[in-house]
Write an enzyme that holds these catalytic residues in place. Structure first.
Site, PDB file in Angstrom:
ATOM      1  N   GLU A 180       9.983   7.685  -5.107  1.00  0.00           N
ATOM      2  CA  GLU A 180      10.948   8.721  -5.480  1.00  0.00           C
ATOM      3  C   GLU A 180      10.322  10.112  -5.401  1.00  0.00           C
ATOM      4  OE1 GLU A 180      14.166   6.787  -8.447  1.00  0.00           O
ATOM      5  OE2 GLU A 180      12.109   6.634  -9.163  1.00  0.00           O
TER       6      GLU A 180
ATOM      7  N   GLU B  59      12.230  -1.684  -8.872  1.00  0.00           N
ATOM      8  CA  GLU B  59      12.664  -1.640 -10.268  1.00  0.00           C
ATOM      9  C   GLU B  59      13.570  -2.804 -10.659  1.00  0.00           C
ATOM     10  OE1 GLU B  59      11.561   2.618  -9.290  1.00  0.00           O
ATOM     11  OE2 GLU B  59      12.493   0.928  -8.258  1.00  0.00           O
TER      12      GLU B  59
END
Length: 696
Positions: free
Chosen positions: A105, A125
């Site tokens: 990210e 995740e």
């Protein structure tokens, strides 16, 4: 600036270096350092571009696990990535090793990304019951497209740099020094007059026709493949937001969905599984200064499915391995099986033809025990018979060099008896692989009463080299996993005799989340194997314990499961499971032998009978010291038996249901069904003391 992040100026380029070993995790000090570094670079009029690199063996590999479960500390990762993306000076992320989770990210918020060819990127995740919460669900679709982003985010599986280049996640490959490559790329940007290129502003890939249909299809596919799982569907919702909302609103929606995942019980279960796997690597009573023995070469005895799978494990790890068989014909079958397994991987594109030949070059076939004299570790994978094991280990004892590790792949036999067949029981250890050994992650490392600390440490280190999740267990019939699964499978058979059907039993347990139903698993493994174990155990039954007889009837009829075409199910073309038309009569006969009348069984009772049988037996195992800790039991079932990760394992699940409730039902089953349901003393003590398995 924090100690974990260094900012220096190289002419008109600001070089930001993250140095937070071992994996540059995005802890508070790194987040604060990144924010300060980019703000300082933005404010410096002499800086025209920013290069972000990481020291050590990898780019940022995700969140700092030491912060899990603790109150959040500012700055948040969304704040950091927003500052990076909104900067007015172009930034370049230089990726090596892995850029995972928050690490990717951060890279996505940089305006350009370059990577080494062996790098990997991903957003894993979902494997912790979460979704990317710092813009990953909004920015990745804008680069890679919605379909690829969905695949990556919902599966959590990283992709390698060539695929990342193909899908625009990185801009180009680099070689050599990371800093020099990053500076050269940034200088080229400046020379070409290129400024910021914000990922969040690249909307063409999230505004294409047909995306609603694509997302609906993915949602249905996930519902079918991962029923009951919370975070995968929230991942889809978040990516869908990227196709419907501008970036700022999409980020708000992503955060809402992220918080829903944070509050889900499934997230707690998957975080438990994450930490349990790391805890399993710690061996109680093993001194830190014990030196493992070096393993430079290996041998495997037995070229069946299991033996060849173990051979492939060694070859995959780059360890030369010899396969011993009793005849030329059997040896050639084993080597052919190894080659065909690799060839299938080449056909799927997961292995190159060159790598296949390299690994096959590490495998050699032998027919004489004398050829094993130089092996550092030998694993026997022969027929599950104590007499056969005796013959093997007596030969190994006479042949292998001093200090060689002698390992048995037995799934249930007494390792101490096997070790006693040698004059060096201290060198004997159990390495219980799970089939297919080259695929399944679990390795039960069985510590015998004579196994030396050095051999145990060596076995654990070897498991790590083989990329296994290794768990130390003690000696008993079935060790941990199979001892528990005996109870689970036995209850499934009792339920059949009482009135359930194979399809109902398997369907109920798949709905609970098991990867396969217990009866389908039995058919796949071979009912003759189950029956042989049952026959060996029969003389050791305790007073009041009886066995279901349906398995006896199937074996008598020559129905061995998939290998014979019929077992609990009948297998037609393509091995599709269908009802076995002969089974109802067998079940009626089995019920009559028990003096009961078959009647409908509720799905809830099917699940409770099978799962609570696991829990009760696990409590006995812990009480006897066969498993080191409750979380080890969970690791074994999550990695070897298809227990759903989002339920955390049998004992985490028991804690979540409430041990008082579990014990109440076990007591009811004990009163109604007899001796197999004798409540475990540990379970009774925990309930009396108001404690959980997690408190042990």
């Amino acid at each position: 600036m924090s100690d974990a992040v260094l900012l220096e100026r190289r002419g008109e380029i600001a070089l930001v270096t993250v140095d937070n070993p071992p994996v540059n995790a995005l802890g508070q000090s790194v987040r604060a350092g990144l924010l300060a570094a980019f703000q300082q670079a933005e404010a410096d009029p002499q800086v025209r571009a920013v290069v972000l690199v990481c020291a050590g063996r990898t780019f940022m590999a995700g969140a700092d696990i030491r912060e899990f479960g603790k109150p959040p500390q500012a700055p948040s990762l969304p704040e950091v990535v927003e500052a990076i993306e909104n900067a007015t000076k172009p930034s370049v992320a230089v990726i090596h090793g892995t850029a995972l989770g928050g690490g990717l990210e951060v890279a996505l918020s940089c305006h350009y990304r370059i990577a080494r060819r062996d790098a990997q990127v991903g957003l894993p995740e979902v494997k912790l019951g979460l979704l990317p919460g710092a813009g990953g669900t909004q920015r990745l679709p804008r680069l890679a497209g919605v379909e690829k982003a969905l695949d990556m985010i919902v599966s959590g599986t990283p992709i390698r740099a060539p695929e990342a280049l193909e899908f625009n996640v990185v801009d180009e490959f680099i070689d050599g020094d990371l800093v020099e490559a990053g500076l050269a790329f940034a200088q080229r940007l400046l020379a070409d007059g290129k400024g910021p290129r914000r990922t969040g502003e690249r909307n063409e890939r999230v505004q294409q026709a047909g995306l609603a249909e694509l997302i609906a299809h993915k949602r249905g596919e996930v519902q079918k493949r991962l029923p009951g799982q919370f975070s995968p569907q929230r991942c889809i919702d978040a990516v869908e937001a990227a196709t419907q909302l501008p970036l700022r609103d999409g980020l708000v929606r992503e955060r809402e969905l992220f918080m829903q995942c944070m509050e889900s019980p499934q997230r707690a279960a998957q975080i438990h599984a994450f930490f349990a796997e790391r805890e399993a690597a710690k061996v109680e009573g093993l001194a830190a200064d014990v030196l493992p023995r070096e393993v430079r070469s290996a041998a495997v005895i037995g070229g069946g499915t299991m033996g060849v799978g173990i051979v492939l494990c060694f070859a995959n790890a780059g360890i030369p391995v010899k396969l011993l068989e009793v005849s030329d014909e059997a040896l050639q079958r084993g080597l052919d099986r190894a080659r065909s397994t690799y060839a299938a991987s080449v056909a799927r594109g997961s292995l190159s033809a060159e790598e296949m030949e390299r690994r096959m070059g590490l495998i050699s076939g032998v027919l004489d025990y004398a050829a094993l004299g130089d092996a550092d570790v030998v694993v026997e994978a022969v027929f599950e018979s104590l007499d056969v094991k005796r013959q093997v280990f007596e030969r190994l004892d006479a042949t292998c060099k001093p200090g060689a590790i002698l390992a048995s792949n037995t799934s249930s036999l007494d390792l101490d008896e096997i070790a006693a067949f040698t004059q060096r029981p201290q060198d004997v250890v159990g390495l219980h692989f799970f089939s297919p050994a080259n695929v399944m992650r679990l390795l039960e490392v069985v510590r015998g009463k004579a196994t030396s600390d050095a051999v145990l440490a060596s076995a654990m280190q070897l498991g790590k080299r083989l990329k296994k999740v290794s768990v130390v267990v003690g000696v008993c019939d079935g060790f941990v996993g199979n001892r528990m699964i005996f109870q689970y499978g036995r209850q499934a058979e009792f339920l059949l005799e009482e009135g359930a059907t194979p399809a109902q039993v398997d369907r109920a347990l798949r709905a609970f989340g098991m990867a396969m139903g217990p009866l389908a698993v039995r058919d796949m493994s071979g009912l003759d194997i189950s029956h042989a174990i049952r026959s060996r155990q029969r003389p050791n039954l305790k007073p009041g314990q009886t066995l279901p007889t349906v398995l006896d009837h199937l074996i008598a009829a020559g129905m061995l499961g998939q290998k014979s075409g019929t077992g609990f199910y009948h297998y037609g073309e393509g091995r599709t499971a269908q009802d076995n038309p002969a089974l109802p009569a067998m079940l009626e006969q089995a019920a009559a032998e028990r003096g009961i009348t078959r009647a409908p069984v509720e799905d809830e009772e099917i699940v409770e009978r099978c799962i609570y049988a696991l829990i009760n037996e696990a409590a006995n195992i812990l009480d006897e010291g066969i498993a080191q800790r409750a979380s080890d039991v969970d690791v074994i079932f999550l990695n070897g038996y298809g227990f759903p990760a989002w339920r955390g394992g049998p004992l985490f699940y028991a804690d979540s249901v409430g041990l008082a409730r579990v014990l109440e039902r076990i007591r009811e089953f004990h009163q109604r069904l007899g001796a197999w349901w004798q409540p475990a003393p540990l379970l009774e003590r925990l309930v009396a003391e108001g404690r959980r398995f997690a408190d042990l």
